[in-house]
Design a protein around this motif. Structure first.
Motif, PDB file in Angstrom:
ATOM      1  N   THR A   8       0.790  -1.230   0.000  1.00 14.78           N
ATOM      2  CA  THR A   8       0.000   0.000   0.000  1.00 14.78           C
ATOM      3  C   THR A   8       0.823   1.281   0.000  1.00 14.78           C
ATOM      4  O   THR A   8       0.278   2.359  -0.207  1.00 14.78           O
ATOM      5  CB  THR A   8      -0.943   0.018   1.219  1.00 14.78           C
ATOM      6  N   ARG A   9       2.127   1.185   0.263  1.00 12.46           N
ATOM      7  CA  ARG A   9       2.971   2.377   0.190  1.00 12.46           C
ATOM      8  C   ARG A   9       4.375   1.960  -0.200  1.00 12.46           C
ATOM      9  O   ARG A   9       4.743   0.778  -0.095  1.00 12.46           O
ATOM     10  CB  ARG A   9       3.006   3.140   1.518  1.00 12.46           C
ATOM     11  N   LYS A  10       5.174   2.925  -0.648  1.00 12.71           N
ATOM     12  CA  LYS A  10       6.574   2.674  -0.983  1.00 12.71           C
ATOM     13  C   LYS A  10       7.451   3.367   0.042  1.00 12.71           C
ATOM     14  O   LYS A  10       7.626   4.583   0.001  1.00 12.71           O
ATOM     15  CB  LYS A  10       6.908   3.175  -2.387  1.00 12.71           C
ATOM     16  N   PRO A  11       8.050   2.609   0.972  1.00  8.66           N
ATOM     17  CA  PRO A  11       8.936   3.218   1.967  1.00  8.66           C
ATOM     18  C   PRO A  11      10.216   3.731   1.316  1.00  8.66           C
ATOM     19  O   PRO A  11      10.529   3.415   0.167  1.00  8.66           O
ATOM     20  CB  PRO A  11       9.236   2.064   2.927  1.00  8.66           C
ATOM     21  N   GLU A  12      10.971   4.482   2.090  1.00  5.16           N
ATOM     22  CA  GLU A  12      12.205   5.066   1.564  1.00  5.16           C
ATOM     23  C   GLU A  12      13.223   4.007   1.185  1.00  5.16           C
ATOM     24  O   GLU A  12      13.930   4.135   0.186  1.00  5.16           O
ATOM     25  CB  GLU A  12      12.804   6.019   2.594  1.00  5.16           C
ATOM     26  N   THR A  13      13.328   2.942   1.991  1.00  6.11           N
ATOM     27  CA  THR A  13      14.261   1.851   1.685  1.00  6.11           C
ATOM     28  C   THR A  13      13.565   0.518   1.915  1.00  6.11           C
ATOM     29  O   THR A  13      12.485   0.445   2.518  1.00  6.11           O
ATOM     30  CB  THR A  13      15.527   1.897   2.569  1.00  6.11           C
ATOM     31  N   ILE A  14      14.219  -0.539   1.507  1.00  6.65           N
ATOM     32  CA  ILE A  14      13.650  -1.874   1.692  1.00  6.65           C
ATOM     33  C   ILE A  14      13.621  -2.280   3.160  1.00  6.65           C
ATOM     34  O   ILE A  14      12.936  -3.223   3.546  1.00  6.65           O
ATOM     35  CB  ILE A  14      14.426  -2.912   0.856  1.00  6.65           C
ATOM     36  N   PHE A  15      14.326  -1.539   3.996  1.00 12.82           N
ATOM     37  CA  PHE A  15      14.389  -1.856   5.419  1.00 12.82           C
ATOM     38  C   PHE A  15      13.321  -1.129   6.234  1.00 12.82           C
ATOM     39  O   PHE A  15      13.277  -1.271   7.454  1.00 12.82           O
ATOM     40  CB  PHE A  15      15.780  -1.516   5.961  1.00 12.82           C
ATOM     41  N   ASP A  16      12.451  -0.392   5.563  1.00 11.81           N
ATOM     42  CA  ASP A  16      11.476   0.443   6.262  1.00 11.81           C
ATOM     43  C   ASP A  16      10.029  -0.026   6.118  1.00 11.81           C
ATOM     44  O   ASP A  16       9.108   0.691   6.508  1.00 11.81           O
ATOM     45  CB  ASP A  16      11.584   1.887   5.759  1.00 11.81           C
ATOM     46  N   TYR A  17       9.812  -1.221   5.586  1.00 10.19           N
ATOM     47  CA  TYR A  17       8.444  -1.728   5.471  1.00 10.19           C
ATOM     48  C   TYR A  17       7.913  -2.120   6.847  1.00 10.19           C
ATOM     49  O   TYR A  17       8.666  -2.515   7.739  1.00 10.19           O
ATOM     50  CB  TYR A  17       8.396  -2.948   4.546  1.00 10.19           C
ATOM     51  N   LYS A  18       6.592  -2.024   6.991  1.00 13.88           N
ATOM     52  CA  LYS A  18       5.905  -2.439   8.206  1.00 13.88           C
ATOM     53  C   LYS A  18       4.785  -3.408   7.830  1.00 13.88           C
ATOM     54  O   LYS A  18       4.320  -3.419   6.686  1.00 13.88           O
ATOM     55  CB  LYS A  18       5.338  -1.227   8.954  1.00 13.88           C
ATOM     56  N   ILE A  19       4.352  -4.182   8.784  1.00 19.40           N
ATOM     57  CA  ILE A  19       3.333  -5.187   8.511  1.00 19.40           C
ATOM     58  C   ILE A  19       2.066  -4.556   7.940  1.00 19.40           C
ATOM     59  O   ILE A  19       1.373  -5.163   7.108  1.00 19.40           O
ATOM     60  CB  ILE A  19       3.023  -6.017   9.787  1.00 19.40           C
ATOM     61  N   GLU A  20       1.781  -3.323   8.323  1.00 20.00           N
ATOM     62  CA  GLU A  20       0.571  -2.642   7.853  1.00 20.00           C
ATOM     63  C   GLU A  20       0.637  -2.277   6.373  1.00 20.00           C
ATOM     64  O   GLU A  20      -0.379  -1.907   5.767  1.00 20.00           O
ATOM     65  CB  GLU A  20       0.333  -1.370   8.667  1.00 20.00           C
ATOM     66  N   ASP A  21       1.813  -2.384   5.760  1.00 23.14           N
ATOM     67  CA  ASP A  21       1.970  -2.021   4.349  1.00 23.14           C
ATOM     68  C   ASP A  21       1.482  -3.107   3.394  1.00 23.14           C
ATOM     69  O   ASP A  21       1.451  -2.886   2.181  1.00 23.14           O
ATOM     70  CB  ASP A  21       3.454  -1.739   4.037  1.00 23.14           C
ATOM     71  N   PHE A  22       1.094  -4.262   3.924  1.00 23.78           N
ATOM     72  CA  PHE A  22       0.770  -5.399   3.077  1.00 23.78           C
ATOM     73  C   PHE A  22      -0.689  -5.818   3.263  1.00 23.78           C
ATOM     74  O   PHE A  22      -1.151  -5.979   4.393  1.00 23.78           O
ATOM     75  CB  PHE A  22       1.693  -6.575   3.397  1.00 23.78           C
ATOM     76  N   VAL A  23      -1.373  -6.020   2.140  1.00 26.54           N
ATOM     77  CA  VAL A  23      -2.793  -6.377   2.170  1.00 26.54           C
ATOM     78  C   VAL A  23      -3.021  -7.581   1.253  1.00 26.54           C
ATOM     79  O   VAL A  23      -2.546  -7.605   0.109  1.00 26.54           O
ATOM     80  CB  VAL A  23      -3.677  -5.203   1.700  1.00 26.54           C
ATOM     81  N   VAL A  24      -3.735  -8.568   1.758  1.00 28.99           N
ATOM     82  CA  VAL A  24      -4.155  -9.716   0.961  1.00 28.99           C
ATOM     83  C   VAL A  24      -5.669  -9.673   0.815  1.00 28.99           C
ATOM     84  O   VAL A  24      -6.389  -9.461   1.795  1.00 28.99           O
ATOM     85  CB  VAL A  24      -3.724 -11.041   1.617  1.00 28.99           C
ATOM     86  N   GLN A  25      -6.137  -9.863  -0.391  1.00 29.38           N
ATOM     87  CA  GLN A  25      -7.569  -9.848  -0.672  1.00 29.38           C
ATOM     88  C   GLN A  25      -8.014 -11.203  -1.234  1.00 29.38           C
ATOM     89  O   GLN A  25      -7.229 -11.914  -1.854  1.00 29.38           O
ATOM     90  CB  GLN A  25      -7.902  -8.730  -1.660  1.00 29.38           C
ATOM     91  N   ASP A  26      -9.288 -11.519  -0.991  1.00 26.69           N
ATOM     92  CA  ASP A  26      -9.918 -12.727  -1.538  1.00 26.69           C
ATOM     93  C   ASP A  26      -9.219 -14.002  -1.080  1.00 26.69           C
ATOM     94  O   ASP A  26      -9.123 -14.970  -1.839  1.00 26.69           O
ATOM     95  CB  ASP A  26      -9.952 -12.676  -3.075  1.00 26.69           C
TER      96      ASP A  26
END
Length: 321
Positions: A290-308
């Motif tokens: 859902t968003r593009k963090p500044e680096t690959i080390f800055d992702y959070k669990i809330e950034d990922f969504v699974v549907q269906d």
């Protein structure tokens, strides 16, 4: 319901690759003794391929796979952390058995696993002593050790190598390179690891589609694979890392190619295997960052969504330690 009457069960559905591999091992695999003492049926060499276009992910539906748990583990790897406490505090249990077994062996205290994990969560000093796994995945990925020769003839620790950051940079600056590799198999440190890396080598490859769009592909080589419990997590995690890498390098996700060396099923997983092989795929879930963090080390669990995602129920089985 037959495969023909259920759209999800079409023979081209990607999940059949996994089920067919499970069936092949269970029916034709060589029965062998193994390190854990449980025993396995094993084959040598296997390959699975998954197209990650249009939000597709290799997320099994014939049993529930806890993709958030696998995602939290991947984010933990990327921190370089090797202590289970950050995972324990998030309710992630997948690494608990190894430090627990070491604690029982070294102290002689017959503490239950749940009680041990509670102490890890509640006592930082206890966790620092007993919760560390040694230089496992994340340490090798983002802080591969180097050594420098000193004038007095001795060696000292040099700056660590962040393989992940290097691959992001090389994909951006030299996409045609054949050296986009993250390696976990550090021979010099294997005996210090709670478990030597199973998913050991990731190689990334950039291709171009007919519209000129760069697509990021990943080949994962896994030296040892527990197909019933481990592989569902390994496929998800490798696809997740590929998608994160693709986003960070402004590419479209391409294909995940998984290759296994010793590919096996544990003999005490018979109930899981037979139940899962009686099931059929249930739709095709999709994935979004859902968003593009500044680096690959800055992702959070809330950034990922699974549907269906509407899987069949989970099937529990013991982990062989």
């Amino acid at each position: 319901m037959s495969k023909a009457s259920n759209p999800a069960s079409h023979p081209d559905h990607p999940e059949w690759q996994y089920l067919n591999l499970m069936r092949q091992i269970w029916t034709t695999g060589n029965e062998r003794a193994d390190r854990t003492g449980v025993g396995t049926r094993s084959i040598c060499g296997a390959q699975l391929r998954y197209d990650l276009a249009d939000g597709a992910m290799p997320l099994l539906t014939t049993k529930r796979v806890y993709w958030k748990t696998a995602t939290r583990e991947m984010l933990w790897f990327l921190t370089g952390e090797t202590n289970i406490r950050p995972l324990v505090l998030q309710g992630v249990k997948i690494w608990n058995e190894w430090p627990h077994a070491r604690y029982v062996k070294e102290t002689g205290e017959k503490i239950a696993l749940d009680a041990f994990v509670e102490r890890i969560a509640d006592d930082e000093s206890f966790a620092a002593r007993w919760g560390d796994l040694g230089p496992v995945y994340g340490k090798q990925w983002v802080d591969w050790p180097t050594y420098q020769y000193r004038k007095d003839g001795l060696y000292e620790r040099g700056p660590g190598i962040n393989q992940v950051a290097q691959v992001v940079e090389s994909l951006t600056s030299n996409p045609g390179s054949r050296r986009h590799i993250i390696e976990g198999w550090n021979v010099a440190e294997l005996d210090r690891m709670a478990l030597p890396p199973c998913h050991k080598t990731y190689q990334f490859h950039v291709s171009t589609d007919g519209d000129g769009q760069s697509r990021l592909n990943c080949v994962l080589y896994q030296r040892s694979c527990d197909v019933a419990l481990g592989l569902p997590f390994n496929l998800w995690s490798a696809a997740l890392l590929t998608r994160m890498m693709a986003q960070q390098t402004s590419m479209a996700p391409g294909e995940l190619v998984w290759m296994g060396g010793d590919v096996h099923l544990y003999l005490n997983h018979a109930h899981l295997i037979e139940e899962q092989l009686s099931r059929e795929p249930q739709g095709q879930p999709t994935f979004e960052i859902t968003r593009k963090p500044e680096t690959i080390f800055d992702y959070k669990i809330e950034d990922f969504v699974v549907q269906d995602y509407a899987p069949l129920p989970p099937i529990k089985a013991p982990v062989a330690v």
